[in-house]
Write an enzyme that holds these catalytic residues in place. Structure first.
Site, PDB file in Angstrom:
ATOM      1  N   ASP A  30       0.831  -1.230   0.000  1.00  0.00           N
ATOM      2  CA  ASP A  30       0.000   0.000   0.000  1.00  0.00           C
ATOM      3  C   ASP A  30       0.857   1.269   0.000  1.00  0.00           C
ATOM      4  OD1 ASP A  30       0.650  -0.237   2.749  1.00  0.00           O
ATOM      5  OD2 ASP A  30      -1.399   0.141   3.455  1.00  0.00           O
ATOM      6  N   ASP A 167      -5.814  -0.278   5.752  1.00  0.00           N
ATOM      7  CA  ASP A 167      -6.673  -0.706   6.855  1.00  0.00           C
ATOM      8  C   ASP A 167      -7.903   0.193   7.007  1.00  0.00           C
ATOM      9  OD1 ASP A 167      -4.583  -2.443   7.132  1.00  0.00           O
ATOM     10  OD2 ASP A 167      -3.731  -1.466   8.899  1.00  0.00           O
TER      11      ASP A 167
HETATM   12  C1  GLA Z   1      -0.072  -2.548   8.404  1.00  0.00           C
HETATM   13  C2  GLA Z   1      -0.354  -1.140   7.886  1.00  0.00           C
HETATM   14  C3  GLA Z   1      -0.936  -1.196   6.473  1.00  0.00           C
HETATM   15  C4  GLA Z   1      -0.075  -2.046   5.551  1.00  0.00           C
HETATM   16  C5  GLA Z   1       0.233  -3.388   6.197  1.00  0.00           C
HETATM   17  C6  GLA Z   1       1.188  -4.202   5.378  1.00  0.00           C
HETATM   18  O1  GLA Z   1      -1.263  -3.252   8.581  1.00  0.00           O
HETATM   19  O2  GLA Z   1      -1.273  -0.501   8.744  1.00  0.00           O
HETATM   20  O3  GLA Z   1      -1.079   0.111   5.973  1.00  0.00           O
HETATM   21  O4  GLA Z   1       1.096  -1.364   5.211  1.00  0.00           O
HETATM   22  O5  GLA Z   1       0.771  -3.250   7.493  1.00  0.00           O
HETATM   23  O6  GLA Z   1       0.617  -4.596   4.187  1.00  0.00           O
END
Ligand code: GLA
Length: 377
Positions: A30, A167
């Protein structure tokens, strides 16, 4: 369980909810402007609320002892180590966005395991935003991608965790029976049907806690940005697999950076391939891509841990298991297992036994399907 009346001595006026998530594939992509494919899970943060006219906002949680109190007119400062930084960060961002907030009492109740890698913090932020907007009489003032971005800013700027956009996006945009393909650069989304009675998704919690504000996650972000700069692109999203191979073979990128690039570029390609497999209901191919994703996260991106590897290794030989991988930021948290429904119970038992034999404790496992994004009850 603490009720709103027990906490605040009056009835609630409304109740909102925001779900946790698991990411099916597309990990650490992301913040490289790549693609992710998460689902909202059926576990959530619920927030009951009632407005007040004195400009005071009180946050309580059924899972935490302390009450967080702020005033709408305050200048807010983060408190070291406090869970209150997530909701207060949302207060700050809503004010910056020009919303005229009102005071109120908010009680959170969550069944998303805290620090379990299932985005309990994004769910908390989104639930907070919905409750505060409702109390201000502006329930729909900020929605969709804007709401996800606002909550991400709350986490980045106030809670001090440098997360990407995945997320908060899935907490807002999740849809029952679908995974969400999100282009993290453009914000364009596509709901991909993911509901098959013959398939079960298990979530296994290592109970190893990791905070993404700690060293590993920010370091990976920096390495990815450094590699992108070396390759002369804005983000690793702009590097094609062939180009990555050439850059590594010719030594333009080497050492740890080469491994990071190999994971990110490979993972973005795997995610798009996985979406195609899901669309033709080819879960065998989808599962293989999950295994490959885990391997790259373990060996190239180096964000797995013994407990996550043990779950994936125990799952692989089980009858009916199609794929398994760590999910989320890594260094702990949860792993997911895609398994045929008729084999799910046996696989779950086998994984738990193997885990217990190795680590002398149980690893909780639950089944989930794709649930809805945030909203009012
Ligand atoms: C965490 C971060 C997300 C993403 C994941 C890895 O969950 O909050 O933004 O970067 O790690 O994919």
């Amino acid at each position: 369980m603490l009720s709103f009346e027990q906490a605040f001595f009056r009835p609630a006026e409304g109740r909102v909810r925001a779900p946790g998530r698991v990411n099916l594939i597309g990990e650490h992509t992301d913040y490289n402007d790549g693609f992710v494919l998460p689902i909202a899970i059926e576990r959530q943060v619920a927030a009951s609320y009632a407005g007040r006219d004195d400009g005071v906002i009180q946050f309580r949680s059924a899972q935490r002892p302390e009450t967080i109190t702020v005033r709408v007119g305050d200048e807010h400062k983060p408190l070291a180590g406090s869970w209150g930084n997530y909701p207060v960060g949302v207060v700050v961002e809503l004010k910056k966005a020009g919303l005229k907030l009102r005071g109120g009492d908010v009680l959170f109740d969550s069944d998303v395991p805290l620090g379990g890698g299932l985005s309990s913090s994004a769910a908390l932020e989104v639930a907070t935003a919905l409750a505060l907007m409702a109390m201000a009489g502006q329930s729909h003032a900020i929605a969709g991608r804007e709401l996800a971005l606002l909550c991400q800013r709350a986490e980045n700027l106030f809670a001090g965790a440098p997360c990407g956009i995945m997320d908060q996006s899935i907490a807002v945009l999740g849809k029952k029976g679908s995974a969400l393909l999100l282009d993290c650069r453009s914000g364009v989304t596509r709901h991909v049907p993911f509901a098959d009675p013959g398939i079960v998704l298990l979530v296994a919690d290592t109970q190893v806690k990791h905070d993404i504000g700690e060293g590993g996650y920010p370091l990976r972000r920096r390495q990815c940005h450094e590699a992108a700069a070396k390759l002369g692109v804005k983000a690793l999203r702009d590097v094609a697999p062939q180009q990555a191979r050439q850059a590594i073979d010719s030594g333009v990128i080497s050492g740890d950076l080469a491994k990071r690039v190999r994971h990110v570029v490979g993972e973005i390609a795997r995610t798009l391939e996985a979406v195609e497999a899901m669309e033709r209901r080819d879960f065998a191919t989808f599962g293989q891509l999950m295994f490959q994703s885990h391997q790259a996260l373990r060996d190239d991106f180096e964000v797995s841990c013994e407990e996550l590897d043990a779950i994936v290794d125990a799952a692989r030989p089980c009858k009916g298991v199609l794929g398994a991988r760590m999910t989320g930021g890594g260094f702990g948290g949860s792993a997911i297992v895609l398994v045929r429904a008729d084999a799910a119970e046996a696989a779950s038992r086998t994984i738990q036994d193997a885990f217990e034999k190795r680590f002398a404790r149980r690893c909780p496992i639950f089944a989930t399907s794709a649930g809805d994004g945030a909203g009012h009850f």
